[in-house]
Structures are given as structure tokens and as C-alpha cells.
Motif scaffolding. Structure first.
Motif, short mmCIF file in Angstrom:
data_model
loop_
_atom_site.label_atom_id
_atom_site.label_comp_id
_atom_site.label_asym_id
_atom_site.label_seq_id
_atom_site.Cartn_x
_atom_site.Cartn_y
_atom_site.Cartn_z
N THR A 248 0.80 -1.21 0.00
CA THR A 248 0.00 0.00 0.00
C THR A 248 0.84 1.26 0.00
N GLY A 249 2.13 1.14 -0.04
CA GLY A 249 3.00 2.32 -0.12
C GLY A 249 3.66 2.59 1.20
N PRO A 250 4.46 3.58 1.26
CA PRO A 250 4.76 4.54 0.20
C PRO A 250 5.57 3.92 -0.92
N PHE A 251 5.46 4.50 -2.11
CA PHE A 251 6.19 4.03 -3.28
C PHE A 251 7.23 5.07 -3.65
N PHE A 252 8.49 4.73 -3.47
CA PHE A 252 9.58 5.64 -3.78
C PHE A 252 9.92 5.48 -5.26
N VAL B 81 16.61 8.03 -3.36
CA VAL B 81 16.66 8.81 -2.13
C VAL B 81 18.11 9.24 -1.92
N TRP B 82 18.32 10.53 -1.69
CA TRP B 82 19.67 11.07 -1.53
C TRP B 82 20.00 11.23 -0.05
N PHE B 83 21.23 10.91 0.31
CA PHE B 83 21.66 11.08 1.69
C PHE B 83 23.07 11.65 1.74
N GLU B 84 23.37 12.30 2.85
CA GLU B 84 24.73 12.71 3.15
C GLU B 84 24.88 12.74 4.66
N GLY B 85 26.09 12.42 5.12
CA GLY B 85 26.32 12.39 6.55
C GLY B 85 27.76 12.10 6.88
N THR B 86 27.98 11.77 8.15
CA THR B 86 29.32 11.44 8.62
C THR B 86 29.26 10.22 9.53
N ILE B 87 30.34 9.47 9.49
CA ILE B 87 30.54 8.35 10.41
C ILE B 87 31.74 8.75 11.26
N THR B 88 31.54 8.87 12.58
CA THR B 88 32.58 9.35 13.48
C THR B 88 32.85 8.33 14.58
N SER C 32 11.33 11.86 -2.35
CA SER C 32 9.89 11.99 -2.52
C SER C 32 9.29 10.61 -2.75
N PHE C 33 8.00 10.53 -2.52
CA PHE C 33 7.30 9.26 -2.68
C PHE C 33 5.85 9.52 -3.05
N THR C 34 5.19 8.48 -3.50
CA THR C 34 3.77 8.49 -3.80
C THR C 34 3.06 7.64 -2.76
N ALA C 35 1.95 8.16 -2.24
CA ALA C 35 1.14 7.42 -1.28
C ALA C 35 -0.32 7.56 -1.69
N LEU C 36 -1.18 6.80 -1.04
CA LEU C 36 -2.61 6.88 -1.29
C LEU C 36 -3.29 7.60 -0.14
N CYS C 37 -4.26 8.45 -0.48
CA CYS C 37 -5.05 9.14 0.54
C CYS C 37 -5.78 8.06 1.36
N PHE D 264 10.10 14.40 1.62
CA PHE D 264 10.55 14.24 3.00
C PHE D 264 11.99 14.71 3.13
N ASP D 265 12.33 15.13 4.33
CA ASP D 265 13.67 15.60 4.68
C ASP D 265 13.88 15.18 6.13
N ILE D 266 14.69 14.15 6.36
CA ILE D 266 14.80 13.51 7.67
C ILE D 266 16.26 13.54 8.14
N ASP D 267 16.46 13.94 9.38
CA ASP D 267 17.76 13.84 10.04
C ASP D 267 17.68 12.71 11.06
N PHE D 268 18.76 11.92 11.17
CA PHE D 268 18.79 10.87 12.18
C PHE D 268 20.21 10.58 12.62
N ILE D 269 20.33 9.92 13.75
CA ILE D 269 21.62 9.48 14.29
C ILE D 269 21.48 8.02 14.69
N GLU D 270 22.43 7.20 14.28
CA GLU D 270 22.47 5.79 14.68
C GLU D 270 23.85 5.48 15.25
N MET D 271 23.89 4.63 16.24
CA MET D 271 25.15 4.18 16.83
C MET D 271 25.46 2.79 16.28
#
Length: 168
Positions: free
Chosen positions: A32-36, A40-47, A62-67, A78-85
Motif C-alpha cells: 500500500t505504499g509509500p512508493f519511492f 533517495v539522496w543522503f549525506e552524513g558522517t561516520i565518526t 519523494s514518494f507516492t502514497a494513497l489518501c 521528505f527531509d529527515i535527520d537521524f543518528i544511529e550508533m
């Protein structure tokens, strides 16, 4: 996408800039989506922050979804920031630690990025805030037309409740 982190593992404070695109396979997502439809573009750092690697990233796409009410397709950005260990599998890790495990000197970022996107996206989207949805009887789009279905029809399972209200 695999990244060699051997240079970062050598000393605390070392970091590696990463960027690129991730292509989502539609097989890995729900039907049922979302359908990318674009990469998807990303940039970041590994420290290296001691016993852990910190992966900070920004992901855009961006993606397509259904109402959720009328089932029309809609486009969303979408524009998402995240941190993972991240921790090497040779280190002692408790099952209570909030870390992702990698093996050797390479880290696969595709799964990390995909899971963070899906966790941060909403489960339901509306084409507009006042969407009227579909008629449950005939299926007509109530945003486009008023159907002639009876508004007083009641689900037979609820008929007993209606009788209680009328008898009062």
C-alpha cells in the motif's frame, strides 16, 4: 551501499564523510505504499566516538502514497535527520544497547537509511485536510459527487442499539 570504515576505526575522533543515493526495491515495502519512484539522496558522517561509531545523516526524497480516505494518489517530499550508533560485532554488546551491529571493516548503510525513513514517515496521508472519503455503500468519491445512498441506513449489527434509543 557498503562503506569501508577501517580508517575511522583506528582512532577516536576520526570521521568519514558519506553521501550517495539509495534505490528502494518496492518488494521490501508494503503493497500500500509509500512508493519511492526516485532515488533517495543522503549525506552524513561516520565518526569514531570511542567504542562506537556515530552515523549522523540527512535523507531527502519523494514518494507516492494513497489518501487514507479517498484512495487518490498524492506526492510527498521528505527531509529527515537521524543518528544511529554502530558497533563492531567483535565488541561486547548487550541486547539492551541501542546500537546496530556491523562486521569487519565495512558498514552497509542502505538498510539503516531505509529503516530510518520508514520509521519517520506517517502511516496515513490525506489528499487534503477536509477529504470526505468514499461512500461505504456505493464507493462514490464524496469529494466529487453526492451519492444517493440513504444516510439513515444502519449497519444491521447496530440495529439493536438504534432500537434502544428509539424506545426511550
Amino acid at each position: 551501499m557498503m562503506y569501508d570504515v577501517s580508517s575511522v576505526l583506528k582512532a577516536e575522533g576520526e570521521s568519514l564523510s558519506v553521501s550517495g543515493k539509495v534505490n528502494f526495491s518496492q518488494d521490501s515495502l508494503s503493497g500500500t505504499g509509500p512508493f519511492f519512484h526516485d532515488d533517495v539522496w543522503f549525506e552524513g558522517t561516520i565518526t569514531n566516538i570511542g567504542d562506537l561509531l556515530e552515523f549522523k545523516a540527512n535523507v531527502k526524497g519523494s514518494f507516492t502514497a494513497l489518501c487514507a480516505r479517498c484512495m487518490k494518489e498524492l506526492e510527498k517530499d521528505f527531509d529527515i535527520d537521524f543518528i544511529e550508533m554502530l558497533v563492531n560485532s567483535t565488541d561486547d554488546v548487550s541486547d539492551r544497547d541501542a546500537v546496530l551491529i556491523f562486521e569487519g571493516h565495512e558498514v552497509d548503510l542502505d538498510d539503516i537509511i531505509e529503516s530510518n525513513i520508514l520509521v519517520n514517515l506517517s502511516l496515513k496521508y490525506l489528499c487534503r485536510e477536509d477529504c470526505k472519503g468514499l461512500c461505504p455503500i456505493c464507493g462514490a468519491d464524496r469529494n466529487v459527487t453526492d451519492c444517493s445512498c440513504g444516510k439513515d441506513e444502519i449497519d444491521p449489527r447496530m440495529a439493536g442499539l438504534k432500537k434502544l434509543l428509539i424506545d426511550e
